[in-house]
Write a protein that holds these residues in place. Structure first.
Motif, mmCIF file in Angstrom:
data_model
loop_
_atom_site.group_PDB
_atom_site.id
_atom_site.type_symbol
_atom_site.label_atom_id
_atom_site.label_comp_id
_atom_site.label_asym_id
_atom_site.label_seq_id
_atom_site.Cartn_x
_atom_site.Cartn_y
_atom_site.Cartn_z
ATOM 1 N N ARG A 134 -5.644 2.819 5.412
ATOM 2 C CA ARG A 134 -4.742 2.630 4.280
ATOM 3 C C ARG A 134 -4.272 3.927 3.654
ATOM 4 O O ARG A 134 -3.473 3.912 2.711
ATOM 5 C CB ARG A 134 -5.437 1.765 3.221
ATOM 6 N N SER B 169 -9.858 -0.301 8.502
ATOM 7 C CA SER B 169 -8.499 -0.149 7.988
ATOM 8 C C SER B 169 -8.100 1.317 7.973
ATOM 9 O O SER B 169 -8.940 2.212 8.013
ATOM 10 C CB SER B 169 -8.398 -0.719 6.562
ATOM 11 N N ILE C 276 0.824 -1.208 0.000
ATOM 12 C CA ILE C 276 0.000 0.000 0.000
ATOM 13 C C ILE C 276 0.858 1.258 0.000
ATOM 14 O O ILE C 276 0.543 2.260 -0.649
ATOM 15 C CB ILE C 276 -0.940 -0.007 1.222
#
Length: 372
Positions: free
Chosen positions: A172, A170, A95
């Motif tokens: 990210r 999450s 990522i």
């Protein structure tokens, strides 16, 4: 096509069988760090040694003898770089975004493999601690981040979120991180961050451990490689330099395509050869003993049936008065092999030739299937 499918299934079974083999050990007296030892073993053998069971551990201990009294590298390591998100299983390195607190992750006491969130930053924590947690629900148009106040362990929190929403939340990118900060109510909460723990160099799953009591401890923060000494495993600093043990002669699921793949290939080919021989012999015997049209039966293609028929009749006709009957039965039995003349000798010869021809045809068919 059917033959190809059967062959693939057979190969699959053989690879599974090969995977369970312990292999041969190779003690190397050169003192190298763990990564260097791994590279050495992968170049010259298969990999650093893998110990999958108590039986293999006992065999390994016996093999080492007195050499096992000092620290030795084995193929076990702590995969501290495998941090990823529960939601999509994407890794942090893939990522390209992270927001760890200063000094984190530190894997304190060697047991921290789940991520929590506090004041906009992440920390690694033992997965068994109970915290509130934030779920993410992709079906919600407005409130996609849901704070669950009842504390749970990380695994229980993940299960709850997957059952009632989508998954643990999450972070990210910066935008998602801000959403978590606004949803956490200034609490320490679980998020969907986790990593793998101890695994074998050849990527085998851990089904057996022999840690010394109170180990792994991660006393020096980065004790992420496993050493063996006096029958126990210890977590050590990977840059430490020890002797080590390589392994060869086993098939594995490892993804590095060098000696392991070659060894698995020859392992399988050897077993295929044995299986082909057994199958060929079995088919040849069935060809002679179980002719599909049911009209002729060749025991070995040598006219044994003819002799047996004559013997049975002669036993009932010791004065040879039944010779004409023997002739007629032999002619009837050997009709497909050729007309009987001179007390069944021609049928015997023709039967042998037919048996050889059929066996040759079967051998050609067998070879053709192997090529397919």
């Amino acid at each position: 096509m059917a033959t190809a499918v059967v062959t693939l299934l057979f190969l699959s079974g053989l690879f599974s069988s090969c995977h369970g083999q312990a292999g041969q050990y190779h003690y190397v007296s050169n003192q190298l760090n763990w990564t260097e030892a791994q590279n050495y073993c992968r170049t010259h053998y298969s990999d650093l040694v893998t110990i999958r069971s108590q039986a293999e551990h006992t065999r390994f201990k016996t093999y080492l003898g007195d050499q096992g009294k000092k620290s030795i590298w084995i193929g076990l390591y702590n995969d501290i770089k495998s941090w990823r998100w529960s939601l999509d299983d994407n890794g942090l390195e893939q990522i390209g975004f992270s927001n760890w607190s200063k000094g984190e992750p530190d894997n304190k006491l060697g047991v921290q493999s789940c991520g929590d969130f506090y004041d906009g930053a992440w920390s690694d924590t033992s997965c068994t601690i109970q915290y509130p947690f934030i779920c993410y629900d992709e079906k919600e148009s407005a409130a996609k981040y849901i704070l669950i106040s009842k504390p749970k362990s990380w695994n229980d929190a993940q299960e709850y979120c997957r059952e009632h929403h989508t998954d643990l939340a999450s972070s990210r990118n910066q935008e998602e991180n801000r959403w978590l900060a606004s949803s956490s109510d200034n609490r320490t909460v679980w998020i969907g961050l986790f990593r793998d723990t101890w695994k074998w160099s050849d990527q085998s799953k851990i089904r057996f451990t022999a840690w010394h009591p109170n180990y792994p401890s991660n006393n020096r923060v980065n004790d992420d490689c496993a050493g063996y000494s006096n029958g126990y495993w210890y977590d050590r600093l990977c840059p430490n330099r020890y002797n080590f043990v390589c392994q060869s002669g086993k098939c594995s699921t490892s993804m590095h395509l060098n000696y392991l793949c070659l060894q698995c290939f020859f392992c399988v080919r050897s077993q295929i050869g044995n299986q082909e021989q057994i199958q060929s012999n079995s088919q040849r015997t069935n060809l002679f003993n179980n002719n599909s049209d049911g009209r002729q039966k060749h025991s070995t293609g040598t006219g044994r049936v003819h002799r047996q028929t004559g013997s049975q009749v002669q036993a009932n006709n010791p004065d040879r008065a039944g010779r004409g009957l023997v002739q007629r039965q032999a002619e009837f039995t050997g009709r497909q092999a050729g007309r009987q003349t001179d007390s069944g000798k021609q049928s015997k010869t023709t039967g042998r030739r037919l048996g050889q021809k059929q066996a040759g045809s079967r051998g050609l068919l067998h070879k053709t299937r192997i090529r397919d």
